[in-house]
Design a protein around this motif. Structure first.
Motif, mmCIF file in Angstrom:
data_model
loop_
_atom_site.group_PDB
_atom_site.id
_atom_site.type_symbol
_atom_site.label_atom_id
_atom_site.label_comp_id
_atom_site.label_asym_id
_atom_site.label_seq_id
_atom_site.Cartn_x
_atom_site.Cartn_y
_atom_site.Cartn_z
ATOM 1 N N ALA A 31 -4.460 4.991 5.375
ATOM 2 C CA ALA A 31 -3.535 5.939 6.005
ATOM 3 C C ALA A 31 -2.100 5.425 5.956
ATOM 4 O O ALA A 31 -1.169 6.182 5.654
ATOM 5 N N ILE A 73 1.577 6.005 13.263
ATOM 6 C CA ILE A 73 0.336 5.277 12.986
ATOM 7 C C ILE A 73 0.402 3.846 13.503
ATOM 8 O O ILE A 73 -0.527 3.346 14.144
ATOM 9 N N ASP A 114 -7.607 3.207 8.338
ATOM 10 C CA ASP A 114 -6.267 2.961 8.871
ATOM 11 C C ASP A 114 -5.369 2.343 7.800
ATOM 12 O O ASP A 114 -4.188 2.697 7.681
ATOM 13 N N TYR A 150 -3.647 11.635 -1.644
ATOM 14 C CA TYR A 150 -4.072 11.800 -0.263
ATOM 15 C C TYR A 150 -5.556 12.109 -0.129
ATOM 16 O O TYR A 150 -6.114 12.020 0.953
ATOM 17 N N VAL A 193 -0.851 10.621 9.691
ATOM 18 C CA VAL A 193 -1.174 11.057 8.335
ATOM 19 C C VAL A 193 -0.700 12.482 8.101
ATOM 20 O O VAL A 193 -0.157 12.813 7.039
ATOM 21 N N PRO A 252 -11.054 6.872 11.771
ATOM 22 C CA PRO A 252 -9.639 6.830 12.167
ATOM 23 C C PRO A 252 -9.432 7.490 13.520
ATOM 24 O O PRO A 252 -10.103 8.467 13.855
ATOM 25 N N LEU A 299 -7.991 9.493 1.638
ATOM 26 C CA LEU A 299 -8.370 9.371 3.045
ATOM 27 C C LEU A 299 -9.799 9.871 3.279
ATOM 28 O O LEU A 299 -10.524 9.320 4.110
#
Length: 232
Positions: free
Chosen positions: A38, A77, A35, A180, A206, A198, A183
């Motif tokens: 993200a 998010i 999280d 990215y 995301v 997540p 993640l």
């Protein structure tokens, strides 16, 4: 290679890197690893926005719209007004801002400073800054904790060097989306060590952020090709 004529910029970069570390590790106190990572994915969008005043890069209206849409992904998010927003989300957003600022400063300095110089002075300034806090915050590491600190230090230093090299040769807005892939690693390590995954809300946010950043990168690539064609 360690000689510098821009110590003021090194001082600013060291302070920004220190703020990034403090806010990111602070966010991990309140949020799962995936999280936290993200939320920090908004950093490439902030990089693009900060590149205008810092690097004098031009950002068109379409990219500004994509940046705004990306921030909507952050709202998905963090769910402000709900149970998802709190100190963890605020610290993660702060970490994203400081990270984006540091990347732009690195890009600005890479034209005149070697990667060795960027890494060395950042390390020295962080040691001095955090060293001043040791009398008030020190906890002696033992056993596995000491090993964890060493494992954290080695790839962290390697990552800083590779980052300085990458932004020496590439535009901020083109390289930023590559972050990215983090993640994948954050989800993997979060599950291995803490059995955390997540949520669907986080993944939806995301997706919005990544789509916006990829569009920004696409527009930047088109602009770069037009400049090269005009120059040729």
């Amino acid at each position: 290679t360690l000689r510098t004529r821009h110590f003021g910029w090194h001082l600013l970069r060291g302070a920004v890197n220190g703020a990034t570390l403090l806010t990111f590790f602070g966010a991990l106190i309140y949020l799962p690893l995936a999280d936290t990572v993200a939320i920090t994915f908004v950093a490439p969008l902030i990089m693009c926005a900060l590149a205008v005043p810092i690097l004098r890069e031009k950002v068109g209206p379409r990219r500004w719209i994509a940046i705004v849409i990306g921030f909507l992904g952050v709202l998905v998010i963090t769910r402000p007004g709900g149970t998802g927003f709190g100190w963890g989300a605020a610290l993660a957003l702060a970490a994203a801002f400081f990270d984006a600022l540091g990347i732009n400063i690195t890009r600005r300095m890479s034209g005149s400073e070697s990667s060795q110089s960027l890494l060395f002075w950042s390390a020295v300034l962080l040691i001095l800054g955090f060293g001043a806090m040791l009398p008030f915050q020190w906890t002696t590491p033992h056993g596995w904790t000491l090993l964890a600190v060493a494992v954290l230090a080695l790839p962290g230093s390697g990552a800083q060097f590779c980052l300085a090299q990458a932004f020496r040769y590439g535009e901020v807005s083109l390289l930023a989306p590559l972050e990215y892939s983090a993640l994948v690693w954050a989800t993997l390590f979060g599950f291995i060590f803490w059995r955390q995954l997540p949520t669907m809300t986080v993944l939806a946010g995301v997706a919005i952020i990544v789509a916006s950043s990829l569009y920004v990168a696409h527009r930047e690539a088109l602009a770069g090709r037009r400049v090269r064609k005009a120059a040729g």
